[in-house]
Design an enzyme around this catalytic site. Structure first.
Site, short mmCIF file in Angstrom:
data_model
loop_
_atom_site.label_atom_id
_atom_site.label_comp_id
_atom_site.label_asym_id
_atom_site.label_seq_id
_atom_site.Cartn_x
_atom_site.Cartn_y
_atom_site.Cartn_z
N GLY A 470 0.81 -1.21 0.00
CA GLY A 470 0.00 0.00 0.00
C GLY A 470 0.84 1.26 0.00
O GLY A 470 0.32 2.37 -0.09
N THR A 471 2.16 1.09 0.07
CA THR A 471 3.05 2.24 0.15
C THR A 471 3.24 2.92 -1.19
O THR A 471 3.62 4.08 -1.26
CB THR A 471 4.43 1.78 0.64
OG1 THR A 471 4.85 0.71 -0.22
CG2 THR A 471 4.37 1.28 2.06
N ARG A 648 15.62 12.26 -0.41
CA ARG A 648 14.95 12.36 -1.68
C ARG A 648 13.54 11.77 -1.58
O ARG A 648 13.36 10.66 -1.07
CB ARG A 648 15.74 11.57 -2.73
CG ARG A 648 14.94 11.39 -3.97
CD ARG A 648 15.77 11.30 -5.21
NE ARG A 648 14.88 11.44 -6.34
CZ ARG A 648 15.05 10.82 -7.49
NH1 ARG A 648 16.11 10.07 -7.68
NH2 ARG A 648 14.18 10.99 -8.45
N ILE A 649 12.56 12.53 -2.04
CA ILE A 649 11.18 12.03 -2.09
C ILE A 649 10.97 11.51 -3.51
O ILE A 649 11.05 12.28 -4.48
CB ILE A 649 10.18 13.16 -1.76
CG1 ILE A 649 10.45 13.74 -0.36
CG2 ILE A 649 8.75 12.64 -1.88
CD1 ILE A 649 10.34 12.77 0.79
N ASN A 651 8.24 10.32 -4.89
CA ASN A 651 6.94 10.65 -5.46
C ASN A 651 6.17 11.39 -4.37
O ASN A 651 5.87 10.83 -3.32
CB ASN A 651 6.24 9.33 -5.86
CG ASN A 651 4.84 9.54 -6.42
OD1 ASN A 651 4.08 10.39 -5.95
ND2 ASN A 651 4.49 8.75 -7.42
N GLY A 722 13.53 6.27 4.31
CA GLY A 722 12.18 5.72 4.42
C GLY A 722 11.29 6.63 5.23
O GLY A 722 11.74 7.28 6.18
N GLU A 725 7.08 4.84 8.22
CA GLU A 725 6.79 4.69 9.66
C GLU A 725 7.04 5.98 10.43
O GLU A 725 6.96 6.01 11.65
CB GLU A 725 7.64 3.55 10.23
CG GLU A 725 7.21 2.23 9.64
CD GLU A 725 8.14 1.08 10.00
OE1 GLU A 725 7.91 0.46 11.03
OE2 GLU A 725 9.08 0.81 9.23
#
Lengths: 759, 340
Positions: A470-471, A648-649, A651, A722, A725
């Site tokens: 779902g990520t 870095r993102i 999306n 990440g 979480e």
């Protein structure tokens, strides 16, 4: 752009829609229990109604009389297979059908298999056990608990971190607090129920089950069934809510596999929501004692965090969040200690930010309390204690943008308009409160393999045994390939969730984007190297152009000079229809065994507090407004703002979605979620969504996520931290902070409920 | 889930005849072999859980009598057909205007999906959600008479402080019923012994020594309508529901209030309390305490104290006494301040 698709800032990728969005919203995504299988039989579990003792007799006659019943798998029927081995791939060491000892409430005592789901359920309900019952130990404070030090009991928790002389510094501190906090038992309630479907093709076993760790499960299930792992396949293309619940395999999987073998036909067992409370993992209750000493200037000189966590009798499951809380601020001295308290309960397991959610809640609630004790603005208090290096090993942070997060979130929230006086803000009959807290999550990465194929038609096939929980990992992996190979996202197919694909680590610890994208990057770059070599070789379309910077865009190799060549033409000169690369990524610092361990389903994690050069964490700041009714004291959350920096993102759409979901869960943790344990029987009481409350849409009003730009090349080749979480860490403390500001009541035990505010 | 026979009678007399055939005079409706089903939002759940075990379901949804599906507003009041869905009644213009307390009580109950399925009669007859009742491995006098009550000394945060007994403290969780009991509603029922009217206040039974007997109905009796008498001043009425989250949760405490005011003085008050009692709970002592009084925080507080004077707390639900009082005070003051 709408709010769901934030405009990318520096070092942030495009908000591409999820590649599987349409499948999901049209019901075409097949979850493991949906995967079509012919001639299926249905299994239903029978579970214990006591928490401690022995099954002396099992009465099966009524169950066997149910029309359509095919088989009952129970004691004696699992003797030829091995018991589970507690660890990353296995939730518990209890083999429930291996012996008649009952270790916890809701333990599996049999599996009824029938022609229909209804018949299986009926038969399971008719299985009656007789027990030799013993008085069970429920939780903290119950007679019969056993307390042991946690350090060294788990590879994830090696030591109680410390620095300097806490006792002396605390004794000398001008201002201090010494308080206790607690978090309740919480159970996973994903919309997709837990299930196993197993079938045999000759000596090969195929299991369809929602899993965050198909490679680890393949190896562990093969071990239990005494098989060659190559003959076991775990298939989990989509997962409807994971958050750690589908990380470790439970004993049900092997039982269903055995049932399928006995019957010679596929068996599907979907666990009821009630049964999931006893047969799956959960977040156990925790307690904390926190001491903070500071000078009148607000500089912390002493910090101590002691934690207690409930676990089962057979398995020492540890979360141990002191590694993060001990490194959060520039404390002068640090003392930590984590203890495990064993009771007659099922073994706990991972739940979104397992260590940080409870431990950082306690720390941040204490930080707010300390700020109040100092008469200091809580944001200022954090600013004053912002460290240059982490206090335990004095290592630098690879990057740390906490203050930027605070500044941007405070600005968006309107923190400046807050009247710091407790109880001073009102709106009619509603007391208004505003609070904040820090979010932190370690940035880890693990070895990962991926296979990428670029065809002469310009299509890309990407395969990686990671998991779409779902990520949006399918989407971001595709985006990475799209970017590196110059191919539009709709020409890229991404296959995941199958142990026959190149292995990926468990989708836990927020490592997937970093690990998967680093492997995909490596595979794509190998394809680029081959293409450039062929293009510039003699006879190639760009022959003669050496030492050029190339890029791939729109199906072409483009040189800096402006010269270009179609990828199709390069492949023609190579006389191939496709280039395929199998890449194995190993993070910096990986041991020589790292890749072997990846294939063995026990990947090593790097980053976080593990590396020599620096510590690696993502940070965030969350601000919450609450309203508390002056008469009836119910709490509402009209506004929440979170700002997060995570390298870095890939999306901005999927990143925002993850953080938003985390913040909502955080509100639930603050106000709603708790499993109630009947202390007389050590049994769970509220085992369904009627009584186990989570936020509903009406509880979530104005929610804003700010993605703060951050560049960090040290974390991994993809530059990604990440964030899956990160979002629900700190939220509950921010709510507690706001409740205090509104009411003057410092609530230290979650969830915060009406009854705590009535008195 | 046990197999069962499913029948779809087409009119009330056929349904009654079927029920009469497969039940006896002494059967409790909730324990009988044949049971009626309408929306199924409560019974189907309990059948899956093994709590309800009818072997014959008589589906009332095919009954041809149109009055069962109608809301009729007359000078005498309002008549709800038993099969009207909660959602329809909540959205009804005249209901909202004349009896806000009814519309509120329905709107604040359950979820949109459930309100679209659940019938009004089924709603008032819903069974307790006590965790120990819902799950068959616990002792429960309501489910298995004489087996004991696991809730009494167990986790009882949601349990009742009013109307309990040594045998049972399970809460009646409905909302609509609080509005009905406050408004002196009447239930119409038809059974093998003919048609009769039951004052709403007599429909539910307190647990006493027989918590498995939940209502005054016979196993072959069908509720056909719920009638609410005309009460012009019920335009000044509301339902206040306090719960752990903002929607889709049962009341920790609730209050149905209607006020007839002369300025700020109470001519007459109607008060019912939800979430705190074993049955729909009319707080007559609180009504009496307010009569002729100026309604302010002090008089409302005194009425609330009177309403909970007999309350019996248990380990985890003692807060419901204070919360129930505050809920009533707030509901009274908000009703007073309504613009009608």
């Amino acid at each position: 752009m709408d709010a769901a698709a934030p405009k990318p800032k520096e070092n942030q990728g495009e908000p591409l829609p999820r590649v599987d969005a349409r499948l999901k919203v049209t019901g075409q995504a097949h979850y493991p229990a949906d995967l079509p299988t012919a001639n299926i039989a249905y299994g239903a579990l029978a579970t214990s109604s006591i928490a401690r003792g022995k099954v002396t007799k099992l009465r099966l006659d009524d169950a066997r009389a149910v029309p359509g019943l095919l088989d009952i798998v129970t004691y004696g029927d699992m003797d030829k297979v091995d018991k589970p081995k507690f660890g990353n791939s296995s939730a518990t060491s209890v083999g429930p059908l291996h012996d008649r000892t009952i270790f916890h409430d809701g333990q599996i005592i049999a599996l009824a298999v029938a022609e229909t789901f209804e018949a299986a359920e009926e038969a399971a309900q008719l299985i009656r056990a007789e027990y030799d019952e013993e008085k069970p130990t429920a939780s903290f404070d119950s007679p019969g608990t056993k307390t042991v030090a946690a350090a060294g009991k788990s590879p994830m928790f090696k030591e109680d971190v410390k620095a300097g002389d806490f006792d002396a510094a605390f004794a000398a501190a001008a201002v201090k607090i010494d308080q206790r906090y607690s978090t309740p038992t919480q159970h996973h309630n994903p919309i997709e129920l837990f299930s196993t479907t197993a079938y045999w093709q000759g000596d090969q076993l195929v299991v369809h089950e929602p899993s965050q760790n198909v490679t680890g499960w393949k190896v562990e299930l093969a071990r239990q069934l005494k098989m060659d792992p190559a003959k076991v396949r775990i298939v989990s293309p989509f997962i409807g809510g994971a958050f750690g619940s589908k990380g470790p395999m439970t004993p049900r999987t092997a039982i269903v596999a055995v049932a399928a073998k006995r019957l010679g036909r596929p068996v599907r067992c979907v666990t009821s929501r009630m049964q999931a409370f006893g047969t799956q993992t959960y977040r156990a209750e925790t307690r904390h004692r926190i001491r903070i000493g500071a000078g009148k200037d607000g500089r912390i000189t002493a910090f101590a965090h002691e934690g207690w966590e409930v676990t089962s009798r057979p398995d020492l499951y540890v979360v141990g969040g002191t590694s993060a809380t001990g490194r959060m601020y520039g404390y002068g001295s640090v003392l930590t200690h984590v203890s495990l308290v064993q009771a007659d309960r099922n073994t706990p397991g991972y739940m979104r930010s397992p260590p940080e959610t409870p431990y950082v809640y306690a720390l941040e609630n204490a930080m707010d309390e300390m700020a109040a004790t100092l008469g200091m603005d809580p944001v200022e208090f954090r600013r004053i204690n912002e460290p240059k290096t982490e206090p335990i090993g004095k290592k630098p942070f690879s990057s740390r943008s906490l203050i930027q997060c605070y500044d941007q979130a405070a600005e968006a929230f309107g923190w400046a308009k807050r009247d710091p006086k407790v109880g001073a803000m009102r709106d009619g009959d509603w007391l208004v409160g505003m609070g904040c807290a820090t979010a932190i999550y370690p940035t880890a990465v693990a070895p990962c393999a991926a296979r990428v194929r670029l065809t002469i038609d310009g299509d890309v096939r990407l395969q990686c045994g990671s998991h779409e929980i779902g990520t949006g990992v399918r989407t971001v992996a595709g985006q990475m390939a799209s970017e590196r190979l110059g191919v539009a996202i709709d020409r890229i197919s991404v296959e995941m969730g199958d142990s026959s694909l190149p292995p990926a680590p468990v989708s836990g610890g927020s490592i997937s984007t970093a690990s998967v994208c680093s492997a995909v990057l490596k595979a794509c770059d190998a394809i680029r190297t081959k293409l450039y070599a062929a293009a510039t070789a003699e006879g190639g379309p760009l022959a003669g152009s050496h030492n050029e910077d190339f890029d791939l865009a729109d199906g072409k190799i483009v040189a800096k000079s402006g010269a270009s060549a179609k990828v199709e033409d390069v492949l023609k000169t190579m006389q191939v229809g496709a280039i395929e690369e199998y890449a194995e990524f190993a993070p910096k610092g990986a041991t020589p065994e790292a890749l072997k361990k990846l294939y063995a389903g026990t990947p090593e994690f790097h980053g976080g507090d593990q590396d020599e050069d620096s510590v690696k964490y993502a940070f965030g700041a969350e601000f919450v407004e609450v309203r508390v009714n002056r008469y009836t004291r119910e709490i509402r959350v009209p506004r929440i703002v979170g700002a997060f920096a995570a390298g870095r993102i890939m999306n901005t759409r999927t990143a925002r979605s993850q953080l938003m979901g985390g913040m909502i869960w955080g509100i639930g943790q603050a106000l709603h979620e708790a499993t109630e344990v009947d202390r007389r029987y050590a049994r769970y009481v509220n085992r369904d969504l009627q009584d186990y409350l989570v936020p509903v849409n009406a509880d979530i009003k104005d929610l804003q996520v700010i993605l703060v730009p951050e560049v960090d090349h040290a974390v991994n080749p993809a530059g990604v931290k990440g964030l899956g979480e990160l979002g629900n860490v700190g939220t509950a403390a921010a709510v507690a902070s706001a409740v205090y500001h509104a009411t003057g009541k410092r609530i230290r035990d979650l969830p915060i409920r009406i009854e705590q505010l009535l008195v | 889930m046990r197999p069962f026979i499913y029948e779809q009678p087409t009119d009330i007399s056929a349904a009654v005849a079927l029920a009469s055939n497969f039940t006896t005079r002494d059967d409790q409706p909730t324990r009988a072999n044949a049971q009626f089903i309408a929306g199924g939002t409560n019974l189907a759940d309990y059948m899956k859980l093994g709590v309800a075990e009818p072997n014959r379901l008589l589906d009332l949804n095919r009954l041809e009598e149109q009055k069962l599906r109608q809301i009729r507003v007359t000078e005498d009041g309002i008549r709800f057909g038993a099969l009207v869905r909660m959602g329809e009644a909540a959205d009804h213009r005249e209901v909202k205007a004349r009896y806000p307390v009814i519309a509120d009580s329905l709107r604040l109950a359950a979820s949109g999906q459930i309100r679209n399925m659940a019938s009004l009669a089924g709603n008032v007859l819903q069974r307790t959600r006590c965790e120990y009742f819902r799950e068959t491995s616990w002792a429960c006098n309501k489910r298995v008479p004489g087996s004991g009550c696991a809730a009494m000394d167990g986790f009882n945060r949601q349990h009742a402080v009013l109307g309990g007994s040594d045998a049972c403290i399970a809460t009646y969780h409905g909302d609509f019923a609080q509005a009905l009991i406050a408004l002196d509603a009447v239930v119409h029922a038809e059974g093998s012994r003919g048609a009769r009217k039951i004052p709403f206040a007599k429909l539910h039974r307190q647990p006493g020594d027989t918590p498995h007997i939940e209502t005054d109905l016979a196993a072959d009796e069908i509720v056909t309508a719920i009638e609410v008498p005309a009460l012009p001043w019920a335009r000044r009425s509301l339902y206040l529901k306090i719960r752990d989250r903002e929607s889709y949760a049962f009341a920790l405490a609730s209050a149905a209030v209607a006020l007839d005011l002369d300025g700020e003085t109470v001519r007459e008050a109607r008060i019912a309390l939800g979430g705190v009692a074993t049955v729909p709970w009319r707080a007559s002592v609180a009504e009496d305490a307010l009569q002729g009084k100026k309604l302010d925080e002090a008089s409302a507080g005194a009425a609330a104290d009177a309403a909970f004077a007999e309350a019996q707390p248990h380990q985890h639900n003692a807060f419901k006494i204070e919360l129930g009082k505050r809920t009533l005070v707030r509901a009274l003051l908000e009703t007073r301040d309504m613009k009608v």
